[in-house]
Design a protein around this motif. Structure first.
Motif, PDB file in Angstrom:
ATOM      1  N   ARG A  13      21.186  33.407  39.438  1.00 13.05           N
ATOM      2  CA  ARG A  13      20.286  34.380  40.072  1.00 13.05           C
ATOM      3  C   ARG A  13      21.034  35.663  40.435  1.00 13.05           C
ATOM      4  NH1 ARG A  13      18.854  29.535  42.589  1.00 13.05           N
ATOM      5  NH2 ARG A  13      19.915  30.117  44.524  1.00 13.05           N
ATOM      6  N   GLU A  14      22.234  35.521  40.986  1.00 12.00           N
ATOM      7  CA  GLU A  14      23.010  36.699  41.388  1.00 12.00           C
ATOM      8  C   GLU A  14      23.418  37.534  40.175  1.00 12.00           C
ATOM      9  OE1 GLU A  14      26.262  35.254  43.702  1.00 12.00           O
ATOM     10  OE2 GLU A  14      25.064  35.067  45.534  1.00 12.00           O
ATOM     11  N   ASP A  56      30.259  27.723  46.852  1.00 14.61           N
ATOM     12  CA  ASP A  56      29.857  29.016  46.293  1.00 14.61           C
ATOM     13  C   ASP A  56      30.934  29.606  45.402  1.00 14.61           C
ATOM     14  OD1 ASP A  56      27.385  29.018  47.471  1.00 14.61           O
ATOM     15  OD2 ASP A  56      28.021  30.151  49.234  1.00 14.61           O
ATOM     16  N   VAL A  99      27.226  43.605  43.873  1.00 15.21           N
ATOM     17  CA  VAL A  99      27.185  42.165  44.110  1.00 15.21           C
ATOM     18  C   VAL A  99      27.027  41.939  45.599  1.00 15.21           C
ATOM     19  CG1 VAL A  99      28.411  39.981  43.849  1.00 15.21           C
ATOM     20  CG2 VAL A  99      28.686  41.782  42.141  1.00 15.21           C
ATOM     21  N   ASP A 100      25.847  41.390  45.995  1.00 15.65           N
ATOM     22  CA  ASP A 100      25.552  41.149  47.417  1.00 15.65           C
ATOM     23  C   ASP A 100      25.785  42.393  48.252  1.00 15.65           C
ATOM     24  OD1 ASP A 100      24.906  38.528  46.927  1.00 15.65           O
ATOM     25  OD2 ASP A 100      26.932  37.790  47.290  1.00 15.65           O
ATOM     26  N   GLU A 105      32.102  33.179  43.086  1.00 19.11           N
ATOM     27  CA  GLU A 105      32.107  34.621  43.382  1.00 19.11           C
ATOM     28  C   GLU A 105      32.056  35.413  42.088  1.00 19.11           C
ATOM     29  OE1 GLU A 105      35.193  37.991  45.213  1.00 19.11           O
ATOM     30  OE2 GLU A 105      35.727  35.856  45.212  1.00 19.11           O
ATOM     31  N   GLU A 150      15.222  34.462  38.038  1.00 20.06           N
ATOM     32  CA  GLU A 150      15.387  35.758  38.689  1.00 20.06           C
ATOM     33  C   GLU A 150      14.754  36.868  37.857  1.00 20.06           C
ATOM     34  OE1 GLU A 150      16.164  38.349  41.622  1.00 20.06           O
ATOM     35  OE2 GLU A 150      16.442  36.164  41.701  1.00 20.06           O
ATOM     36  N   LYS A 156      22.475  29.458  41.927  1.00 16.04           N
ATOM     37  CA  LYS A 156      22.687  30.671  42.718  1.00 16.04           C
ATOM     38  C   LYS A 156      23.475  31.704  41.922  1.00 16.04           C
ATOM     39  CE  LYS A 156      24.646  32.212  47.134  1.00 16.04           C
ATOM     40  NZ  LYS A 156      25.361  31.776  48.372  1.00 16.04           N
ATOM     41  N   ARG A 215      20.320  39.536  39.038  1.00  8.17           N
ATOM     42  CA  ARG A 215      20.049  40.676  39.930  1.00  8.17           C
ATOM     43  C   ARG A 215      21.037  41.814  39.681  1.00  8.17           C
ATOM     44  NH1 ARG A 215      18.856  36.629  43.848  1.00  8.17           N
ATOM     45  NH2 ARG A 215      20.978  36.696  44.651  1.00  8.17           N
ATOM     46  N   SER A 216      22.314  41.475  39.559  1.00  9.97           N
ATOM     47  CA  SER A 216      23.348  42.494  39.402  1.00  9.97           C
ATOM     48  C   SER A 216      23.220  43.221  38.071  1.00  9.97           C
ATOM     49  CB  SER A 216      24.731  41.846  39.510  1.00  9.97           C
ATOM     50  OG  SER A 216      24.921  41.261  40.783  1.00  9.97           O
TER      51      SER A 216
END
Length: 308
Positions: A137-138, A290, A304-305, A292, A173, A134, A141-142
């Motif tokens: 992937r984040e 999770d 971020v999110d 951060e 991603e 995860k 994306r960022s």
């Protein structure tokens, strides 16, 4: 025994300097009230925070910690067997794991094994991990949203699945987004000196990366210094840098490192809970927590999110 008699005995014991023999007591109770802690990495300063967390939480339960540090798989097995000789009630291993034979021997004696930042595989153990896939992937994306396109992925030991899962998540991603390219992936690059040397070479390539993801914050700080001081490269406009761990130095004004903050307190809590779980047999499971992403000035503005 009356209170007066007890007081007399205690007074005499203090006068003689008598101390209870904990090891002898463990032969009777079958509990030493000792927990072994084996740490496989000392390069990352956040491990000292983890050590403090384990010590405080175990002391609160009336247990004491035996700390051993290891640099190889052979050291880990040897340390595990040393702890077994002391009849520890459980063993926590941080960023390392014992061999299957040693782990099963300890489990047969009734001891619990908990791995932090390692998968248990065939071992009779609980694994406490951050969700590395995860996180990968984040990050992808960022960084894509911030306009980065060519990525270098740095990793430590290539056999560690934690960093492998992070890299796989990142690549997946990119593929899903149909954007960005991993132009370079290198292993066994951990620490300030390794990061600084790497960026000097990488930025001299014909098609250098415009963002570098590092396995530790110390590595990332080395990359930043190598880029700025040795190559005169603008961080973050020409080169984005991301670390892992969120050590105190990551927030210092000289670097302001974008990084991944591990939920250390939660990982320690989960590990201690697993040590004292009610089940009679070894607890074999994986608990994922999770992490951060902490956006700072070593990358262009990240979202971020949904947050910037």
């Amino acid at each position: 025994m009356s209170e007066a008699t007890r007081n007399k005995i205690q007074k005499a014991a203090r006068k003689l300097g008598y101390q209870p023999n904990v090891m002898a007591r463990s032969l009777i109770t079958r509990h030493s009230r000792l927990i072994g802690l084996i740490m496989g990495e000392w390069e990352n300063p956040y491990y000292t925070t983890m050590l403090r967390g384990f010590t405080e939480k175990l002391h609160a339960r009336g247990y004491r910690v035996m700390l051993l540090a290891c640099n190889s798989d052979q050291d880990v097995d040897a340390a595990t067997r040393v702890l077994m000789q002391y009849r520890v009630d459980g063993i926590v291993l941080v960023s390392t794991a014992p061999g299957e034979a040693a782990a099963r021997e300890f489990a047969r004696s009734g001891g619990r094994i908990v791995l932090v930042n390692r998968e248990h595989g065939p071992l009779p153990a609980t694994s406490v991990l951050c969700d590395n896939g995860k996180v990968g992937r984040e990050l992808a994306r960022s960084l894509l949203a911030a306009g980065y396109e060519k990525f270098a992925l740095l990793r430590g030991d290539p056999t560690y699945r934690t960093s492998l899962l992070r890299s796989e998540g990142f690549r997946k991603e990119l593929k899903s987004a149909g954007a960005g390219t991993v132009v370079l992936e290198q292993f066994n690059l951990v620490g300030y000196a390794a990061g600084r040397a790497f960026v000097r070479e990488a930025m001299s390539l014909e098609s250098p990366p415009d963002a570098i993801l590092c396995p530790t914050d110390a590595t990332a700080i080395g990359v930043i210094d190598g880029a700025r001081l040795d190559k005169g490269i603008d961080v973050p406009e020409a080169l984005g840098v991301v670390g892992f761990g969120d050590i105190p130095a990551a927030s210092w004004g000289s670097h302001e490192l974008t990084t991944v903050r591990l939920p250390i307190e939660r990982m320690v809590e989960v590990a201690v809970e697993a040590l004292f779980a009610k089940e009679d047999s070894p607890v074999v499971r994986t608990v994922s927590v999770d992490a951060e992403i902490v956006a700072r000035a070593s990358t262009r503005l990240l979202r971020v999110d949904g947050r910037s």
